[in-house]
Design a protein around this motif. Structure first.
Motif, PDB file in Angstrom:
ATOM      1  N   LEU A  22       0.810  -1.231   0.000  1.00 15.64           N
ATOM      2  CA  LEU A  22       0.000   0.000   0.000  1.00 15.64           C
ATOM      3  C   LEU A  22       0.843   1.280   0.000  1.00 15.64           C
ATOM      4  O   LEU A  22       0.283   2.379  -0.034  1.00 15.64           O
ATOM      5  N   ALA A  23       2.164   1.157  -0.002  1.00 15.68           N
ATOM      6  CA  ALA A  23       3.053   2.318   0.058  1.00 15.68           C
ATOM      7  C   ALA A  23       2.794   3.285  -1.090  1.00 15.68           C
ATOM      8  O   ALA A  23       2.703   2.885  -2.250  1.00 15.68           O
ATOM      9  N   GLY A  24       2.647   4.556  -0.739  1.00 18.12           N
ATOM     10  CA  GLY A  24       2.452   5.603  -1.733  1.00 18.12           C
ATOM     11  C   GLY A  24       1.048   5.666  -2.304  1.00 18.12           C
ATOM     12  O   GLY A  24       0.763   6.485  -3.174  1.00 18.12           O
ATOM     13  N   LYS A  25       0.163   4.824  -1.834  1.00 21.08           N
ATOM     14  CA  LYS A  25      -1.214   4.794  -2.339  1.00 21.08           C
ATOM     15  C   LYS A  25      -2.152   5.445  -1.328  1.00 21.08           C
ATOM     16  O   LYS A  25      -1.923   5.402  -0.135  1.00 21.08           O
ATOM     17  N   VAL A  26      -3.209   6.042  -1.834  1.00 19.30           N
ATOM     18  CA  VAL A  26      -4.179   6.752  -1.007  1.00 19.30           C
ATOM     19  C   VAL A  26      -5.506   5.991  -1.041  1.00 19.30           C
ATOM     20  O   VAL A  26      -5.988   5.625  -2.122  1.00 19.30           O
ATOM     21  N   PRO A  27      -6.106   5.737   0.151  1.00 21.51           N
ATOM     22  CA  PRO A  27      -7.381   5.009   0.159  1.00 21.51           C
ATOM     23  C   PRO A  27      -8.520   5.847  -0.386  1.00 21.51           C
ATOM     24  O   PRO A  27      -8.563   7.062  -0.193  1.00 21.51           O
ATOM     25  N   GLY A  28      -9.436   5.185  -1.083  1.00 20.55           N
ATOM     26  CA  GLY A  28     -10.636   5.830  -1.594  1.00 20.55           C
ATOM     27  C   GLY A  28     -11.850   5.300  -0.860  1.00 20.55           C
ATOM     28  O   GLY A  28     -11.730   4.510   0.074  1.00 20.55           O
ATOM     29  N   GLY A  42       0.040  -1.959 -10.648  1.00 21.89           N
ATOM     30  CA  GLY A  42       1.021  -1.381  -9.740  1.00 21.89           C
ATOM     31  C   GLY A  42       0.513  -0.124  -9.069  1.00 21.89           C
ATOM     32  O   GLY A  42       1.013   0.284  -8.030  1.00 21.89           O
ATOM     33  N   LYS A  43      -0.497   0.487  -9.659  1.00 23.44           N
ATOM     34  CA  LYS A  43      -1.036   1.738  -9.121  1.00 23.44           C
ATOM     35  C   LYS A  43      -2.339   1.569  -8.357  1.00 23.44           C
ATOM     36  O   LYS A  43      -2.823   2.513  -7.748  1.00 23.44           O
ATOM     37  N   LEU A  44      -2.938   0.369  -8.404  1.00 24.50           N
ATOM     38  CA  LEU A  44      -4.243   0.156  -7.764  1.00 24.50           C
ATOM     39  C   LEU A  44      -4.292  -1.195  -7.064  1.00 24.50           C
ATOM     40  O   LEU A  44      -4.068  -2.241  -7.681  1.00 24.50           O
ATOM     41  N   PRO A  96     -10.321   0.781  -2.330  1.00 30.78           N
ATOM     42  CA  PRO A  96      -9.268   0.965  -3.328  1.00 30.78           C
ATOM     43  C   PRO A  96      -8.150   1.850  -2.798  1.00 30.78           C
ATOM     44  O   PRO A  96      -8.403   2.874  -2.165  1.00 30.78           O
ATOM     45  N   TYR A  97      -6.925   1.444  -3.030  1.00 33.45           N
ATOM     46  CA  TYR A  97      -5.741   2.238  -2.708  1.00 33.45           C
ATOM     47  C   TYR A  97      -5.068   2.553  -4.033  1.00 33.45           C
ATOM     48  O   TYR A  97      -4.638   1.642  -4.734  1.00 33.45           O
ATOM     49  N   ARG A  98      -5.025   3.855  -4.379  1.00 31.72           N
ATOM     50  CA  ARG A  98      -4.463   4.292  -5.670  1.00 31.72           C
ATOM     51  C   ARG A  98      -3.266   5.207  -5.475  1.00 31.72           C
ATOM     52  O   ARG A  98      -3.238   5.991  -4.528  1.00 31.72           O
ATOM     53  N   LYS A  99      -2.333   5.104  -6.416  1.00 32.94           N
ATOM     54  CA  LYS A  99      -1.237   6.084  -6.449  1.00 32.94           C
ATOM     55  C   LYS A  99      -1.852   7.399  -6.901  1.00 32.94           C
ATOM     56  O   LYS A  99      -2.663   7.429  -7.828  1.00 32.94           O
ATOM     57  N   PRO A 100      -1.461   8.500  -6.286  1.00 30.33           N
ATOM     58  CA  PRO A 100      -1.990   9.802  -6.704  1.00 30.33           C
ATOM     59  C   PRO A 100      -1.614  10.098  -8.161  1.00 30.33           C
ATOM     60  O   PRO A 100      -0.585   9.636  -8.652  1.00 30.33           O
ATOM     61  N   GLU A 101      -2.448  10.854  -8.843  1.00 30.27           N
ATOM     62  CA  GLU A 101      -2.178  11.270 -10.233  1.00 30.27           C
ATOM     63  C   GLU A 101      -0.837  11.974 -10.302  1.00 30.27           C
ATOM     64  O   GLU A 101      -0.484  12.753  -9.430  1.00 30.27           O
ATOM     65  N   GLY A 102      -0.075  11.678 -11.334  1.00 30.63           N
ATOM     66  CA  GLY A 102       1.214  12.309 -11.521  1.00 30.63           C
ATOM     67  C   GLY A 102       2.340  11.600 -10.805  1.00 30.63           C
ATOM     68  O   GLY A 102       3.500  11.962 -10.936  1.00 30.63           O
ATOM     69  N   ASP A 103       2.023  10.569 -10.008  1.00 32.55           N
ATOM     70  CA  ASP A 103       3.051   9.817  -9.292  1.00 32.55           C
ATOM     71  C   ASP A 103       3.551   8.726 -10.230  1.00 32.55           C
ATOM     72  O   ASP A 103       2.832   7.793 -10.568  1.00 32.55           O
TER      73      ASP A 103
END
Length: 147
Positions: free
Chosen positions: A46-52, A80-82, A138-145
């Motif tokens: 979950l590193a670097g990902k933000v929960p939705g 890798g991003k979700l 869902p845990y997603r990497k922020p846009e632009g990351d």
């Protein structure tokens, strides 16, 4: 009247034994605390990902990998991003061992909160506990990351 006192005394002596069956480090009744290895694995995924906001169902085409973190937590990797985190509705004894086969009872093309699955011993075929899925966060990497 000696018999009721004897039963009472036996119950008092058994209480510490019964209490010792509770999982160590439990944050909530019946919930297991993560071991350092499990916590490290969860944090890595979950590193670097933000929960939705939680989702009730997860279409099967969205995920490529199921990761068993503990007897209480599953991760479903979409990319890798979700990654979707599922905190089960109650513990699923043996799930963390990752040696039993998960048999999901599914209706339609989605896996949903409240769906049941059970574990089957890989070598003997003996059916293990029945477990219940929770909501999918869902845990997603922020846009632009880029990572």
């Amino acid at each position: 009247m000696a018999k009721p006192k004897l039963i009472y005394a036996a119950a008092l002596m058994a209480a510490p034994l019964i209490a010792s069956c509770a999982p160590a480090g439990s944050a909530a009744p019946g919930a297991e605390a993560l071991t350092p290895k499990q916590a490290e694995r969860l944090n890595k995924q979950l590193a670097g990902k933000v929960p939705g906001p939680p989702e009730k169902c997860l279409p099967n085409f969205r995920t490529t990998d199921t990761i068993r973190i503990s007897d209480d937590i599953l991760l479903y990797r979409a990319s890798g991003k979700l990654v979707y985190r599922n905190d089960l509705k109650g513990s699923c004894p043996g799930l963390a061992r990752d040696s039993d086969i998960m048999v999901v009872r599914q209706f339609g093309s989605s896996t949903c909160a409240g769906d049941f699955f059970h574990l089957v011993d890989r070598s003997s075929g003996i059916r293990g506990p029945t477990c219940v899925l929770g909501e999918f966060v869902p845990y997603r990497k922020p846009e632009g990351d880029a990572g």
